[in-house]
Design an enzyme around this catalytic site. Structure first.
Site, PDB file in Angstrom:
ATOM      1  N   MET A 208       0.862  -1.199   0.000  1.00 29.43           N
ATOM      2  CA  MET A 208       0.000   0.000   0.000  1.00 29.43           C
ATOM      3  C   MET A 208       0.885   1.231   0.000  1.00 29.43           C
ATOM      4  O   MET A 208       1.928   1.262   0.635  1.00 29.43           O
ATOM      5  CB  MET A 208      -1.000  -0.001   1.158  1.00 29.43           C
ATOM      6  N   HIS A 209       0.485   2.189  -0.791  1.00 28.74           N
ATOM      7  CA  HIS A 209       1.274   3.425  -0.881  1.00 28.74           C
ATOM      8  C   HIS A 209       0.441   4.615  -1.349  1.00 28.74           C
ATOM      9  O   HIS A 209       0.912   5.729  -1.373  1.00 28.74           O
ATOM     10  CB  HIS A 209       2.443   3.239  -1.854  1.00 28.74           C
TER      11      HIS A 209
END
Ligand code: UD1
Ligand code: UDP
Length: 440
Positions: A208-209
């Site tokens: 996740m980013h």
């Protein structure tokens, strides 16, 4: 012909690799411009090595900064290089700030822009990526849409149909070409070797980013709460620096790191990543590229988002949107791990992104355009007095191509039983409703 290729972040390097290979294979002159948005070795250099790409000819070195500063530096940096290099076409890929800057600069220099992965829409303007891809799709001359859905989005925004090429996604080229190499080489990451992933059960690869996930403390907390419940699942988490920084700033990093079932490691190279997801029972991600790779490699995906510009992956059954809802995450992870039939249905979803020859189709289209002289962008010299947008239900037995020639017009939207369809040259328009443009 000379082609300029703009990259700047991890996914752009991966997804332009096969296009660069194909351009090289055909002996076409090219230059690679790197924006420098990703500069750490593990977000940039490792992909040039893993994918055996030539080093960029230019690096604008923008580094990390606000959107305004980063985009502004790219505008002036790209402009200087492109004026000097004067390519016939500039290729941009996806939806990062480099795509925004590259498209604006090039189109104002009257250089043709080719947008690889054009037409994706999440319809969520709070995402910086949505703005970037929409702006690029105003400035481009050639649109390489991965699927018909993307092509229809472009048609709905009045992009001329002859500029749109439905090519599949280069991510499939990257997966197919590199999975075998990755499997031959085996895992190289010391961390993955140390946790012995070949002998782990219930592997979930997490990434996740995205700003909307990781800049939001509540959303991050919800995700961590899901992992507290999923004790039976091994969560392998190559962490993006943005996420690590935010988890630390929110005081959440230690809590996550201390969970026995969560294995946090630095971002890994492409070959290691392909090995990792192909050994995983599922992926949980907010990444665009990983939603596509999961369906390509037959791995069920749960997407930590509330919408997706990759709706095909959901419609065909390989991807489920779970947002950052703790219960939805827990329930769906357990379903995939425990219910073989459910998991198999997801694994067997048909990949909508083509069969791995996207880069060939893209370079074919570019060569064809070049031969026809379509890259010479100049002000129009046709004098016209009026321009009318019209609508009609067609009763004639006539194809799109024939209709345009007969009535000297351009077909835009086509509806078949209230559903929008792509106006292919040979689509028969009988009984369909269309909109078209007329110049007099
Ligand atoms: C960018 C793209 C995003 C894409 C992602 C791919 C935009 C608006 N965002 O997000 O669409 O999905 O790349 O991974 O273009 N950082 C480092 N080292 C680096 C680069 C960044 O530590 O080499 C850290 C910095 O603290 C920086 C943060 O990561 O502030 C975010 O970097 P940024 O360039 O703003 O965007 P990404 O989140 O990487
Ligand atoms: N990836 C990788 N190593 C990692 C995480 C991701 O090689 O540790 C690759 C992944 O295979 C995919 C791409 O990076 O091709 C996705 O990039 P990211 O998720 O950063 O960006 P997005 O696709 O969301 O723009």
């Amino acid at each position: 012909m000379k082609i300029a290729i703009i990259v700047g972040t991890r996914p752009e390097i991966i997804k332009m690799a096969s296009v660069i290979d194909e351009i090289k294979r055909r002996g076409i002159d090219f230059v690679v411009l790197h924006s420098g948005q990703h500069y750490d070795g593990e977000l940039s250099d490792v992909f040039f090595e893993d994918l055996e790409l030539p080093a960029p000819d230019y690096n604008i070195n923008v580094g990390s900064a606000s959107h305004g500063i980063q985009t502004g530096m790219m505008l002036s940096g790209f402009e200087e290089v492109l004026v000097d290099e004067n390519p016939d076409i500039v290729l941009v890929q996806g939806d990062t700030n480099a795509v925004l800057a590259g498209s604006i600069v090039s189109s104002k220099l009257h250089l043709a822009v080719g947008h690889v992965e054009a037409g994706l829409r999440s319809f969520d303007l709070t995402m910086p990526e949505e703005i970037n891809r929409m702006v690029s799709d105003v400035c481009s001359a050639m649109y390489f849409a991965p699927t018909e859905d993307g092509a229809i989005n472009l048609i709905a925004e009045n992009i001329p149909r002859e500029e749109i090429f439905i090519t599949g996604n280069t991510v499939v080229d990257a997966c197919y070409r590199n999975l075998k190499i990755a499997q031959r080489k085996g895992i190289e990451s010391d961390y993955l070797k140390a946790i012995d992933i070949d002998n782990l059960d219930n592997i979930l690869t997490l990434t996740m980013h995205r700003a909307e996930t990781v800049d939001n403390k509540e959303r991050l907390t919800n995700v961590i709460n899901a992992f507290k419940e999923l004790k039976e699942v091994n969560i392998i988490f190559p962490i993006h620096p943005r996420t690590k920084k935010n988890l630390e700033n929110f005081g959440l990093f230690k809590e996550l790191d201390e969970l026995d079932n969560v294995h946090i490691l630095k971002p890994i190279g492409y070959l290691d990543f392909l090995n990792l997801i192909s050994k995983s029972d599922l992926v949980l991600t907010d990444s665009g590229g990983i939603q596509e790779e999961a369906i390509t490699l037959d791995v069920p995906a749960l997407t930590l988002r509330y919408n997706t510009e990759r709706p095909e992956t959901v419609e065909c059954g390989g991807n489920i949107l779970v947002g950052t809802d703790t219960n939805l995450i827990v329930d769906n992870v357990r379903k995939i791990i425990e219910d073989e039939e459910f998991a198999n249905k997801m694994r067997n979803a048909k990949n909508p992104y083509g069969d791995g020859n996207t880069s060939v189709l893209i370079v074919d289209a570019i060569e064809e355009y070049y031969k026809k002289g379509l890259f010479n962008i100049s002000a129009p010299d046709m004098i016209y007095e009026s321009f009318k947008r019209k609508m009609a239900v067609i009763t004639e037995d006539i194809t799109v191509d024939e209709f345009e020639k007969k009535y000297n017009t351009a077909v835009h939207l086509v509806y078949d039983n209230n559903k929008m369809v792509f106006p292919y040259d040979d689509l028969n328009l009988k009984d369909l409703m269309i909109t078209y443009d007329e110049y007099n």
